[in-house]
Each structure stands twice: as structure tokens, then as C-alpha cells.
Design a protein around this motif. Structure first.
Motif, PDB file in Angstrom:
ATOM      1  N   ALA A  64       0.391  -1.309   0.064  1.00 38.20           N
ATOM      2  CA  ALA A  64      -0.190   0.138   0.309  1.00 38.20           C
ATOM      3  C   ALA A  64       0.626   1.372  -0.311  1.00 38.20           C
ATOM      4  O   ALA A  64       0.891   1.924  -0.559  1.00 38.20           O
ATOM      5  N   ASP A  65       2.145   1.490   0.788  1.00 38.66           N
ATOM      6  CA  ASP A  65       2.972   2.071   0.810  1.00 38.66           C
ATOM      7  C   ASP A  65       3.729   2.298  -0.395  1.00 38.66           C
ATOM      8  O   ASP A  65       3.973   3.689   0.219  1.00 38.66           O
ATOM      9  N   ARG A  66       4.167   1.468  -0.642  1.00 34.99           N
ATOM     10  CA  ARG A  66       4.585   1.394  -2.315  1.00 34.99           C
ATOM     11  C   ARG A  66       4.508   0.711  -3.543  1.00 34.99           C
ATOM     12  O   ARG A  66       4.576  -0.013  -3.382  1.00 34.99           O
ATOM     13  N   PRO A  67       3.048   1.681  -3.895  1.00 31.97           N
ATOM     14  CA  PRO A  67       1.753   1.036  -5.170  1.00 31.97           C
ATOM     15  C   PRO A  67       3.514   0.318  -5.968  1.00 31.97           C
ATOM     16  O   PRO A  67       4.251   0.879  -6.772  1.00 31.97           O
ATOM     17  N   GLY A  68       3.250  -0.302  -6.564  1.00 31.79           N
ATOM     18  CA  GLY A  68       4.486  -0.747  -7.752  1.00 31.79           C
ATOM     19  C   GLY A  68       5.657  -1.706  -7.458  1.00 31.79           C
ATOM     20  O   GLY A  68       6.005  -2.381  -8.393  1.00 31.79           O
ATOM     21  N   HIS A  69       6.038  -2.151  -6.129  1.00 37.85           N
ATOM     22  CA  HIS A  69       6.837  -2.358  -5.444  1.00 37.85           C
ATOM     23  C   HIS A  69       7.570  -3.918  -5.555  1.00 37.85           C
ATOM     24  O   HIS A  69       8.133  -3.730  -5.949  1.00 37.85           O
ATOM     25  N   PHE A  70       6.475  -4.204  -5.337  1.00 38.52           N
ATOM     26  CA  PHE A  70       6.310  -5.815  -5.261  1.00 38.52           C
ATOM     27  C   PHE A  70       5.946  -7.023  -6.880  1.00 38.52           C
ATOM     28  O   PHE A  70       6.173  -7.262  -6.485  1.00 38.52           O
ATOM     29  N   ASP A  71       5.474  -5.914  -7.656  1.00 39.60           N
ATOM     30  CA  ASP A  71       5.055  -5.644  -9.382  1.00 39.60           C
ATOM     31  C   ASP A  71       6.460  -5.533 -10.016  1.00 39.60           C
ATOM     32  O   ASP A  71       7.472  -7.162  -9.993  1.00 39.60           O
TER      33      ASP A  71
END
Length: 288
Positions: A123-130
Motif C-alpha cells: 500500500a505504501d509503495r505502489p508497484g514495488h512488489f510488481d
């Protein structure tokens, strides 16, 4: 220790490691990193050496997992020092690709893992886990290790990688086992992280409140105290100690990462992310 910077060289060197001279297929353990190595990374290498014939470590500061305004440019890069540490630990091969080698011109593919990537750092880092899922999928395809080793400090990341490997059928033949290794901590309990070096001496001293407060919160929860007020007290303690903000403090099911308000006997995890002096620290501990 040999080093590869291009995929064709990597594949040749990995194929050579597989042949151990006895006719048996040598096993390979993969340790993915972004460099700036510390004792936590080296512990992963040691675990891999214990269980595999050869260790392949990767060093790649992955731009796709950094969001706008994050510390991509400032992220420490010390390839020569890192390579020397890996060699001392008995690593057989270092895979250190350039950005162009990992993401050649025209690259348009993105891997998104839903559910476990949502909330918390997602939630805090959009796109991070992609970005994490995409680069780790590529690493699994490139090295095709028997085992891959990840630190439990990035607990949500580990859950994302396991889900990605399961759903995309990467577990065989690409990687037989994904091993989570317990978090390595400093003497005062702070989880080791490459970002700890960003902390001033004052902020570093205050940062030790994080693991201490987490342990106290877990003890209260295990003693039967209600979860929401216990987590609120944890946040207050961090802010009083000098933290600037708390991104989240949550008790979650250790498998699904779904938030829970009570311990039910299933494995649970306390997950926290907080900011101090411009540095974002994350940690997690088992509960129940």
C-alpha cells in the motif's frame, strides 16, 4: 569466484557448475541481493553453502521496484567490496547484470501478484512488489537454482515470491525450494538492513526502540490483551522515541498475511514499518 555481467556468460558458467566431474548433477543455491552486503546477506550465503554444492549470488539494484521519490539513485552501490565479501564466503559465481542486460530495449512484461502484495508495504509503495516479482522470476529463469534463499526480514516480499513461483509453475524445474532465513539482528535487536547506514547516530540509537517495542507488544498479545489497543500503544511508543511516522503496525496470518485481531493457534506475524530521519525501517516477528 567467477563473475558474469551478461546472460550468455551466466548460462555457460552455471552449466559448468552443474558438472561436478563425477557424473552427478551438482546443486545450486541462489542468493538474490541488491548489493550493499551486510551480515544478513552473508548469512544467506552460508545457509546456501550448507545445503548446496555451489552458491550463485546476484547483485542488481532493480529500478522497477523503486517508486517515484524513493532512493534509487542514492541506494549504495559497492560492487567491488561486495564481490570480495562473497568470495570470502565461498560463493562460486556472482551474477551482476547491467540494467540493459536485465531489461533489454523493448521490455514490456510485468508480473503482478495480488492479495499477499496488497496492504502493508504494498500500500505504501505502489508497484514495488510488481518489480520484485518480475525481477525474481527472471532470476529463477536465468539461474534455474535448486534452492533460493531469502531473508525473512522482508516477510511480505517472501510471501509474494512464494506465491509467484507457485502460480507460475516455477518451482520445478526452475527452483525446487524457496528457503526463508530468519532475520539477522544487531546487538541491540535492530534488524540488519542496507538502509541502516542512512541513520544518524541519534536516529540509530532511537531505532533500537522498534524491535524492543515489538517484543513487548507480542508479549501483551500472547498474554491475552486486545490487539488494536496494543498496536496503538506500539505506535505511540515509536513516535515518543523519535520516529517521524508509523506506516503500519499489524498482526497478520503468517501464510495469507490477512490482518487478524486475535491469536487462534495458527502462525501469526507482527508486521511494522516506521520512518525515522527520512529512513523507512521494516521489521516483523512471529507471534503466538
Amino acid at each position: 569466484m567467477q563473475t558474469a555481467h551478461t546472460l550468455d556468460v551466466l548460462r555457460k558458467l552455471v552449466a559448468s557448475l552443474r558438472e561436478d566431474g563425477s557424473g552427478e548433477r551438482a546443486t545450486i543455491g541462489l542468493v538474490p541481493t541488491m548489493g550493499a552486503l551486510h551480515e544478513g546477506h552473508l548469512t544467506l550465503v552460508r545457509r546456501a553453502r550448507e545445503r548446496c554444492d555451489h552458491v550463485v549470488a546476484s547483485i542488481f539494484v532493480n529500478p522497477t521496484q523503486f517508486g517515484e521519490g524513493e532512493d534509487l539513485d542514492a541506494y549504495p552501490r559497492q560492487l567491488e567490496e561486495d564481490a570480495a565479501m562473497l568470495q570470502r564466503e565461498g560463493c562460486s559465481l556472482l551474477w551482476a547484470p547491467t540494467v540493459e542486460a536485465m531489461y533489454p530495449q523493448g521490455f514490456v512484461t510485468n508480473i503482478s501478484v495480488s492479495k499477499v502484495s496488497e496492504g502493508y508495504c504494498g500500500a505504501d509503495r505502489p508497484g514495488h512488489f510488481d518489480g520484485v516479482a518480475t525481477v525474481v522470476c527472471k532470476l529463477f529463469n536465468q539461474v534455474q537454482p535448486d534452492m533460493a534463499f531469502f531473508g525473512e526480514k522482508d516477510f511480505q516480499q517472501l510471501a509474494v515470491i512464494r506465491a509467484m513461483a507457485r502460480d507460475l509453475d516455477l518451482t520445478l524445474p526452475h527452483v525446487h525450494q524457496i528457503i526463508g532465513v530468519p532475520t539477522v539482528r544487531e546487538a541491540d535487536g535492530l534488524a540488519m538492513s542496507s538502509r541502516n547506514r542512512y541513520l544518524s547516530s541519534e536516529h540509530r540509537a532511537a531505532a533500537a526502540t522498534l524491535p524492543r517495542a515489538m517484543k513487548e507488544a507480542i508479549a501483551r498479545i500472547e498474554d491475552g490483551q486486545e490487539v488494536p489497543p496494543t498496536l496503538a500503544a506500539l505506535e505511540d511508543e515509536l513516535l515518543s522515541a523519535g520516529f517521524d511516522s508509523v506506516d503500519y503496525a499489524a498482526l497478520a496470518d503468517a501464510s495469507s498475511l490477512a490482518p487478524i485481531d486475535t491469536l487462534s493457534g495458527a502462525a501469526a506475524r507482527l508486521l511494522v514499518a516506521a520512518r525515522i530521519g527520512g529512513t523507512r525501517l521494516i521489521d516483523n516477528m512471529a507471534a503466538g
